[in-house]
Design an enzyme around this catalytic site. Structure first.
Site, PDB file in Angstrom:
ATOM      1  N   ARG A  53       0.814  -1.216   0.000  1.00  0.00           N
ATOM      2  CA  ARG A  53       0.000   0.000   0.000  1.00  0.00           C
ATOM      3  C   ARG A  53       0.853   1.275   0.000  1.00  0.00           C
ATOM      4  O   ARG A  53       0.458   2.291  -0.552  1.00  0.00           O
ATOM      5  CB  ARG A  53      -0.906   0.013   1.231  1.00  0.00           C
ATOM      6  CG  ARG A  53      -2.072  -0.954   1.165  1.00  0.00           C
ATOM      7  CD  ARG A  53      -3.067  -0.495   0.112  1.00  0.00           C
ATOM      8  NE  ARG A  53      -4.265  -1.293   0.127  1.00  0.00           N
ATOM      9  CZ  ARG A  53      -5.329  -1.017   0.858  1.00  0.00           C
ATOM     10  NH1 ARG A  53      -5.337   0.020   1.656  1.00  0.00           N
ATOM     11  NH2 ARG A  53      -6.376  -1.778   0.786  1.00  0.00           N
ATOM     12  N   ASP A 162     -15.532  11.805   8.963  1.00  0.00           N
ATOM     13  CA  ASP A 162     -14.524  10.787   8.653  1.00  0.00           C
ATOM     14  C   ASP A 162     -13.159  11.415   8.922  1.00  0.00           C
ATOM     15  O   ASP A 162     -12.998  12.640   8.851  1.00  0.00           O
ATOM     16  CB  ASP A 162     -14.632  10.339   7.185  1.00  0.00           C
ATOM     17  CG  ASP A 162     -13.937   9.003   6.948  1.00  0.00           C
ATOM     18  OD1 ASP A 162     -14.630   7.969   6.909  1.00  0.00           O
ATOM     19  OD2 ASP A 162     -12.687   8.983   6.827  1.00  0.00           O
TER      20      ASP A 162
END
Ligand SMILES: C[S@@+](CC[C@H](N)C(=O)[O-])C[C@H]1O[C@@H](n2cnc3c(N)ncnc32)[C@H](O)[C@@H]1O
Length: 307
Positions: A53, A162
């Site tokens: 990632r 978020d």
């Protein structure tokens, strides 16, 4: 959040000639920072995943190894990169009316008394905590509007938050690929969405967007929110937190809710820690806040201005 995607073989060969390497110490630095800053627990088994990632971030900066990347992330100049690292390590997978049974419960028993109270001048607050690209918050808005089409006339608000500012910006746009229309279905689709000119996407209608306020908020940091909330949805977020962070999260949610308020969590999450005693199960991963033994409700630790 952290996807269990298979690591391409060429990217997991940490030690091959010319490969960008990530040592165990580098992994531990990254895992430590992510745990400290975001509450996310990265066990050893996720090392390959973290490598794959973050490799593009290391390459983006032109670094020759992960150690240099870690130095950058921990420096003052590297503060913006921490957001990029977070975005790379988390997944924002979500969809409209995910875990439909929650929305059925909202429509059948949770929302009707709240909306009646709103019509009598009361205040109704819902929170989608860990809202990703907004589908959860807009599913709440559409559920409210289906029951109360004139919701805009009343004091009804949905807060959607978020940790990732990029995903919050996308959520605010409220534009989604046409393939996601099916999850909304009729009659909500015709009533509360608009086709975009290109035809391959649609937008949530202004009446639903107007009910939702978006903000960036770290669930393990300060909460500049003003409770109490009647409904909190925090689904598929806490599952990646360590035990202590989860205990604290559920406990904090209950302190922002009064008796009778509802908490919805993800299908593979469970309430653990002190909050267990304050919640009764009212459906699949759905909970109601109990009256405390001393008859009190909300703890007065709510503060700040986000509605
Ligand atoms: C898998 S998505 C869940 C979206 C939605 N709640 C659902 O169930 O469909 C998880 C979201 O949690 C957010 N997240 C991760 N750590 C967080 C934190 N410490 N505070 C707030 N949000 C966080 C991620 O950015 C991501 O958008």
């Amino acid at each position: 959040m952290i996807e269990t995607r298979t690591t391409p073989a060429q990217e997991s060969s940490f030690d091959g000639p010319g490969a960008i390497s990530m040592s165990q110490a580098d992994f531990q630095r990254i895992a430590g920072r992510v745990q400290e800053d975001y509450g996310i627990h990265l066990p050893q088994a996720k090392k390959d995943l973290v490598y794959s990632r973050l490799l593009r971030r290391v390459r983006f900066h032109g670094f020759v190894d992960f150690g240099t990347y870690c130095d950058h992330v921990e420096s003052v100049a590297g503060v913006p990169e921490r957001t990029e690292m977070l975005s790379a390590l988390t997944t924002n997978v979500t969809h409209f009316f995910r875990e439909k049974h929650h929305f059925d419960l909202l429509s059948s028993s949770v929302l009707p008394p709240l909306l009646d109270a709103a019509r009598r001048g009361g205040r109704v607050r819902l929170w989608s905590a860990g809202c990703s690209s907004g589908q959860e918050a807009y599913s709440l808005a559409l559920t409210v509007l289906a029951l109360c089409p004139d919701a805009a006339r009343y004091d009804i608000r949905i807060l959607a938050t978020d940790i990732d500012p990029k995903i919050v910006a996308r959520a605010q746009e409220a534009v989604y690929p046409a393939a996601e229309r099916a999850a909304i279905g009729e009659p909500l689709l015709s009533r509360f969405t608009e086709s975009e000119p290109e035809g391959d996407s649609f937008r949530i209608a202004a009446s639903a967007r107007a009910l939702v306020t978006f903000a960036t908020l770290n669930l393990i940091g300060e909460w500049p929110v003003r409770g109490p909330f009647d409904v909190i949805m925090c689904r598929n977020v806490a599952i990646y937190f360590g035990d202590a962070a989860q205990h604290r999260l559920w406990q904090r949610f209950t302190s922002f809710m009064q008796p009778g308020a509802h908490l919805f969590i993800g299908h593979s999450e469970r309430i653990v820690g002190p909050a267990e005693a304050r919640l009764e199960n009212v459906g699949i991963t759905a909970y109601r806040v109990l009256q405390q033994r001393d008859g009190t409700g909300q703890r007065p630790d709510t503060k700040g201005a986000t509605k």
